[in-house]
Design an enzyme around this catalytic site. Sequence first.
Site, short mmCIF file in Angstrom:
data_model
loop_
_atom_site.label_atom_id
_atom_site.label_comp_id
_atom_site.label_asym_id
_atom_site.label_seq_id
_atom_site.Cartn_x
_atom_site.Cartn_y
_atom_site.Cartn_z
N GLU A 129 0.87 -1.19 0.00
CA GLU A 129 0.00 0.00 0.00
C GLU A 129 0.90 1.23 0.00
O GLU A 129 2.13 1.13 0.04
CB GLU A 129 -0.92 -0.01 1.22
CG GLU A 129 -1.98 -1.11 1.16
CD GLU A 129 -2.90 -1.08 2.38
OE1 GLU A 129 -3.61 -0.09 2.55
OE2 GLU A 129 -2.89 -2.05 3.14
N HIS A 241 -8.59 9.39 3.66
CA HIS A 241 -8.23 8.31 2.74
C HIS A 241 -8.50 8.81 1.32
O HIS A 241 -9.55 9.39 1.06
CB HIS A 241 -9.06 7.06 3.05
CG HIS A 241 -8.49 5.82 2.44
ND1 HIS A 241 -8.55 5.57 1.09
CD2 HIS A 241 -7.84 4.77 2.99
CE1 HIS A 241 -7.95 4.41 0.84
NE2 HIS A 241 -7.51 3.91 1.97
N ARG A 289 -0.21 8.34 1.98
CA ARG A 289 -1.63 8.66 1.85
C ARG A 289 -1.92 10.16 1.86
O ARG A 289 -2.79 10.63 1.14
CB ARG A 289 -2.36 7.99 3.02
CG ARG A 289 -3.82 7.92 2.88
CD ARG A 289 -4.40 7.03 3.94
NE ARG A 289 -4.20 5.63 3.63
CZ ARG A 289 -4.47 4.64 4.49
NH1 ARG A 289 -4.92 4.91 5.70
NH2 ARG A 289 -4.29 3.39 4.14
N HIS A 348 -10.86 9.44 7.57
CA HIS A 348 -10.58 8.01 7.74
C HIS A 348 -9.95 7.68 9.08
O HIS A 348 -10.32 6.68 9.70
CB HIS A 348 -9.66 7.57 6.61
CG HIS A 348 -9.30 6.12 6.62
ND1 HIS A 348 -10.25 5.12 6.51
CD2 HIS A 348 -8.10 5.49 6.72
CE1 HIS A 348 -9.65 3.93 6.54
NE2 HIS A 348 -8.35 4.13 6.69
N ARG A 383 -0.31 8.66 9.19
CA ARG A 383 -0.10 7.22 9.44
C ARG A 383 0.22 6.46 8.15
O ARG A 383 -0.43 6.65 7.12
CB ARG A 383 -1.35 6.61 10.09
CG ARG A 383 -1.27 5.11 10.27
CD ARG A 383 -2.47 4.57 11.00
NE ARG A 383 -3.70 4.74 10.28
CZ ARG A 383 -4.16 3.91 9.34
NH1 ARG A 383 -3.46 2.84 8.99
NH2 ARG A 383 -5.30 4.15 8.74
#
Length: 509
Positions: A129, A241, A289, A348, A383
């Site tokens: 990811e 997100h 992200r 998110h 994160r």
Amino acid sequence: MTATPACGGIGRWQQRADVVVIGVGVAGLTAGLAAHRAGRKVVVLAKTRHAPGTTATHYAQGGIAVVLPGTEDSVAAHVADTVAAGAGLCDEAAVTSIVADGYRAVADLVGAGAHFDTGADGHWSLTREGGHHRRRIIHAGGDATGVEVQRALDEAAGILDIRPQHTAIALLRDDEKITGVLVATPDGPGILHAPSVILATGGLGHLYRATTNPDGATGDGVALALWAGAEVADLEFIQFHPTMLFDGSAGGRRPLITEALRGEGAILRDAAGEAIMAGVHPMADLAPRDVVAAAVDARLRATGADCAYLDARRVPGLARRFPTVTAACRAAGIDPVRQPIPIVPGAHYSCGGVRTDPHGRTTLAGLFAAGEVGRTGMHGANRLASNSLLEGLVVGGRAGVAAAEHALATGPTRARADEPVAPVAVDRAALQRAMSTGASVLRDGAGLAGIAALLAGARPLPVTGRRRFESAALTAVADAVVTAAARRTESRGCHHRSDDPSNAAREVA
Ligand code: SIN
């Protein structure tokens, strides 16, 4: 003595426990099981009925980031990716401590009955990811990792005393330490006397109109900690997100479209078919992200489009590998095998929260926090993907042990809840609108001041049950988020300010 929210007929019932856990997701159940194994009397509070779909854990798709022994990966490499994603604000010692304990925690979960997907060689399949330079993410049921984690923990937690429809509405303390919890139930309010309380209440996504979070993610633990005088930190870092399904719904929880799709080759495009991440970051669609969410947001602002698209049509075996995403898309009338998936960035994850050490100890003796509600320093300003289940498992287990030790050392407490105060609240829908406009992916001082003005008009709201408690919690947490965001005048991680001159290039990217 603490001031507690006014709750008609305080303490209609009274009970005792050694450890009270608030929350039934990955961190809460792992903590409860650890405290129970340590021989303590544990009571676990669930705000709703304890059923599938009520925790954020259930909705986790991508997986658990973990360094597997005997692979080319290393703790140092995972730490480096975590710290890079955290944009300079991670506590590297905390990151190392948690990452290094990851495989043991996952092995415990497997011991509790969890199954992860394997490849033809019989080894766990690993995906990637955003922000990860290696394949190190284990998953279950393709993209139903959270369902499997929650299922395994729910089964293991059959031995625990879990109380559904019990809402913790105040932490009780004396001058030095926690003494218990004030709880609202369908049968009226009561007091649980306990020397140790573990917050595992999850996140705060419902500060916004649309979120990937389940219904109960209203910042409860942060609010309880604030009211009790425990420290919170990094609350301005709310992670959006990049790919929440744009299904035309008015708001509330919307399906997540996992980042693991991009790990398997999916590409973000705008309405004209242009690849959004090309030239924005060396890792393109697999950039951290915050970078991807900001780029999508910037493209939407520049083009005026309602949504962007995730083109997953070239992902091999899409429907089999990603059954959760496929089902969510099809329920919204989109076939992801044949059509690009309409997406928008969505609230998110809270990277900040109640300040703790890597064992979940807060700044208030007897109070512990684990999972999304806690702020260990692992996430810094943003994160890294799939580090949340990892942190919930590791810190949840450690907090359970630490809480059990504290309860043993402290002995029984006598809580008093005799100084009720009325908390204040603003209208939930108005707050969500204001936060979605003024404290979203891109913020500025004027927008944040507008939310502060709304919050200044908050009115006393006696807490009579879950819904009112949530409104008061959302209001208190919004105030803390906006204050932190207004103070941080720079852009960093997932806190992007359009009025930060150093951010000018990014704003128009
Ligand atoms: C995802 O599957 O994209 C979300 C994983 C995470 O929040 O870490």
